[in-house]
Design a protein around this motif. Sequence first.
Motif, PDB file in Angstrom:
ATOM      1  N   ARG A 105       0.819  -1.214   0.000  1.00  0.00           N
ATOM      2  CA  ARG A 105       0.000   0.000   0.000  1.00  0.00           C
ATOM      3  C   ARG A 105       0.847   1.256   0.000  1.00  0.00           C
ATOM      4  O   ARG A 105       0.447   2.282  -0.543  1.00  0.00           O
ATOM      5  CB  ARG A 105      -0.899   0.022   1.244  1.00  0.00           C
ATOM      6  N   PHE A 112       1.209  -3.137 -15.115  1.00  0.00           N
ATOM      7  CA  PHE A 112       1.120  -4.459 -15.723  1.00  0.00           C
ATOM      8  C   PHE A 112       1.206  -4.427 -17.243  1.00  0.00           C
ATOM      9  O   PHE A 112       0.860  -3.425 -17.869  1.00  0.00           O
ATOM     10  CB  PHE A 112      -0.195  -5.126 -15.311  1.00  0.00           C
ATOM     11  N   VAL A 133      -8.085   1.629  -1.449  1.00  0.00           N
ATOM     12  CA  VAL A 133      -7.786   0.441  -0.655  1.00  0.00           C
ATOM     13  C   VAL A 133      -7.110   0.819   0.654  1.00  0.00           C
ATOM     14  O   VAL A 133      -7.314   0.202   1.693  1.00  0.00           O
ATOM     15  CB  VAL A 133      -6.897  -0.501  -1.501  1.00  0.00           C
TER      16      VAL A 133
ATOM     17  N   ALA B 188      -3.511  -7.151  -9.935  1.00  0.00           N
ATOM     18  CA  ALA B 188      -3.411  -5.707  -9.753  1.00  0.00           C
ATOM     19  C   ALA B 188      -4.020  -5.316  -8.409  1.00  0.00           C
ATOM     20  O   ALA B 188      -3.428  -4.558  -7.639  1.00  0.00           O
ATOM     21  CB  ALA B 188      -4.108  -4.979 -10.888  1.00  0.00           C
ATOM     22  N   ALA B 189      -5.211  -5.860  -8.119  1.00  0.00           N
ATOM     23  CA  ALA B 189      -5.868  -5.529  -6.857  1.00  0.00           C
ATOM     24  C   ALA B 189      -4.975  -5.947  -5.693  1.00  0.00           C
ATOM     25  O   ALA B 189      -4.825  -5.220  -4.711  1.00  0.00           O
ATOM     26  CB  ALA B 189      -7.219  -6.225  -6.768  1.00  0.00           C
ATOM     27  N   GLU B 190      -4.353  -7.105  -5.846  1.00  0.00           N
ATOM     28  CA  GLU B 190      -3.498  -7.601  -4.782  1.00  0.00           C
ATOM     29  C   GLU B 190      -2.242  -6.739  -4.654  1.00  0.00           C
ATOM     30  O   GLU B 190      -1.811  -6.414  -3.553  1.00  0.00           O
ATOM     31  CB  GLU B 190      -3.115  -9.051  -5.081  1.00  0.00           C
ATOM     32  N   ALA B 191      -1.694  -6.350  -5.800  1.00  0.00           N
ATOM     33  CA  ALA B 191      -0.445  -5.583  -5.789  1.00  0.00           C
ATOM     34  C   ALA B 191      -0.617  -4.225  -5.122  1.00  0.00           C
ATOM     35  O   ALA B 191       0.344  -3.642  -4.657  1.00  0.00           O
ATOM     36  CB  ALA B 191       0.078  -5.404  -7.203  1.00  0.00           C
ATOM     37  N   PHE B 192      -1.851  -3.718  -5.093  1.00  0.00           N
ATOM     38  CA  PHE B 192      -2.069  -2.434  -4.437  1.00  0.00           C
ATOM     39  C   PHE B 192      -2.487  -2.596  -2.983  1.00  0.00           C
ATOM     40  O   PHE B 192      -2.892  -1.648  -2.331  1.00  0.00           O
ATOM     41  CB  PHE B 192      -3.087  -1.596  -5.207  1.00  0.00           C
ATOM     42  N   GLY B 193      -2.426  -3.828  -2.506  1.00  0.00           N
ATOM     43  CA  GLY B 193      -2.635  -4.054  -1.086  1.00  0.00           C
ATOM     44  C   GLY B 193      -4.084  -4.230  -0.670  1.00  0.00           C
ATOM     45  O   GLY B 193      -4.458  -3.846   0.437  1.00  0.00           O
ATOM     46  N   SER B 194      -4.929  -4.805  -1.559  1.00  0.00           N
ATOM     47  CA  SER B 194      -6.318  -5.051  -1.175  1.00  0.00           C
ATOM     48  C   SER B 194      -6.380  -6.179  -0.151  1.00  0.00           C
ATOM     49  O   SER B 194      -5.634  -7.145  -0.235  1.00  0.00           O
ATOM     50  CB  SER B 194      -7.148  -5.476  -2.388  1.00  0.00           C
TER      51      SER B 194
END
Lengths: 420, 308
Positions: A105, A112, A133, B188-194
Amino acid sequence: MSAKLKVKKVFKIFGNRPKEALALLAEGKSKETIFQTTSQTVGVQDASFEVDEGQIFVIMGLSGSGKSTMVRMLNGLIRPTSGEILIDGVDVASCSGAKLRDIRRNKIAMVFQHFALFPHRTILENAAYGLKVKGVPAAERNAKALAALEQVGLASWAQSKPSDLSGGMQQRVGLARGLATDPEVLLMDEPFGALDPLIRREMQDELLALQATMKKTIIFITHDLSEALLLGDKIAIMKDGRVVQIGTAQEIVSNPADDYVAAFVADIDRGRVFTADTVSSEPAVMQLNSDTACDAVKTMEDHNLNAVYVMDGEEIAGVVTYQQAATADRESGEAEVHLSDVMQTEYPTADGDTQLADLYGAASGGLPIAITDADNRLVGVVAPEAVFAQLSVPSENAEGEDAAEAVAPENTELVLDDAR
Amino acid sequence: MSPSDFLVIPFDEWVTAFVRGWLVPNFRPFFRAVQVPITQVLNGLDAFFAFVPMLLTTAAFALLALKFAGRGMAIFTIVGFVFIDLIGLWPQTMATLAMIITSVLFCAVIGIPLGILAARNEMTWKVLRPTLDVMQTIPSFVYLVPIVMLFGVGMAPGIIATVIFALPPIVRLTNLGIRNVRGDLIEAAEAFGSTPLQMLFEVQLPLAMRTIMAGLNQTLMLALSMVVIAALIGAGGLGLTVNTGLGRLDVGQATAGGVGIVILAIVLDRITQGFGVQNKVPSISLRQTLVSMFRPRASTPVLNGKAA
């Protein structure tokens, strides 16, 4: 500069029996043999490197070389089988899920290959995703996301959907999404691989321009060596999960570690890799007021030069060719010929960072090119022959030597492996 | 000569003993309690549809059809509902509608979480998949008997039978929808820390919505096809009309009930199909296409200016 990111002896085995594969690797078995005997796939083997803060570090390799696996290990999308990955001293390879989320975060963002924009969100919402997030309030995150979009020139598209944008624009949004959280490290997984060549070129220039102001630590993955050479402050070349060579663009092109790298380098436009600095030599100069044409002829004969620069104190006054100086000297007989009578005041100059490709025009004039520093002082001279000598691929002999030299460290590495 | 000469397995007796001797006496209060929420929802809906005047209900459905399925479907809805009213089946149709909505509601409440669970956990899916297969292949008459034993007769048991029959598609399609979300979007969602929950609500569910809606539509259609069968154990509505017609060999009444079910099915099907398509990028209308074809210099109709 300190190392922002340290990768130490990282291995990644895909499969359910990684220990076996690691043991076989230590015995020096190849990736293929290991797959045949244990059906474990070796993703990355024994990768170690350091990335300095503010550097663009390019990992280059063909498909299957483990470069994508490598970059995914840096933000924990894939956990390595063994080894350490330290970002500011924190080991991403072994930290807890919550800690990893915190790093993702705040510290590290990713861009990508196929953009990976969320199709159900607007461009602004996409750019703001990382902030959302994180729990940043709506007003603040929208402002930040808009600023990031502004940086990539897409602020006016904030309310569109990703499907309304072309590939190049989508990737800019991907970049803006990465930048919006203001990360210290930016991972870019073949970001321009899906774009057509013209757009790719444009994006590369834009990235360099952005980087000049942002000074992020960027890990850039590519399969295109010319892209790697253009962008990378440092380049790591991977093959079969192994890092084959690490070095600057010039080091890699002038000194490929093995035949594999050499084969890549062979097709490279060397004029775009080497700068004027690499071929410039210590200038032999004449002084405008104290030296004569006769002195100039002598100097050129001693140094085997065609032309020599004439200085007026610290300033460049002009250039004298051997032919002009010798003719004038001969015709004048005993009388001393003043240098100002024979020198040309028109001469080619360039600064040390100029790519050789941009010197072709200057070199074709036949005069040596004056290399000047920021204060316009003469720091070196590039002979036209030197430009073309650097462009030609070194002869077989030299290449053999280079390869032998470069292979040496790898051999010691193997010995280490055996010892373990 | 056959194995049964030597050994006979009294399978039917075992099942009888299990259901009658153990399940019914021990778990009856539990099964009764399960009915309570169903009965509540059903009674509420039933009362609501009985209370709202026919013209208002028709107008509401026509508007929904107009929004989700186009003008033609809106006209069909009005004509169809008026026809149902004219043949005197309006109250039964509303009873059936309340039943269908209750069934689908419970299917969604049970099925969507199950589908999400199955998509995120391989083990759950391994157990769930054969269970769903069984639920879909067992003829519904087979479980009507134990349902009557455990729950008695009436509307609520009818709905329970319907839920069992109509549940599989929504579970399957929720699972499928979530599993089909592109891998790089998840990355992508994971890479942004979701967090896992953020991943679910920000990325997976919105992107799976079309597939989930398709599942809901399938579930609705299956629920409608259970109307007549559920009427056998006391669920009323149009199913009862058909059954009564069948019992009396009254071809007219049975047909009327059938026509009512078909009209209701078409209207509900088209409206729910429209739900899933809503999120789509607006497409170019036929008129725009035609206009652009006759325009000089054949400029293509561009919606948002796709610049290179």
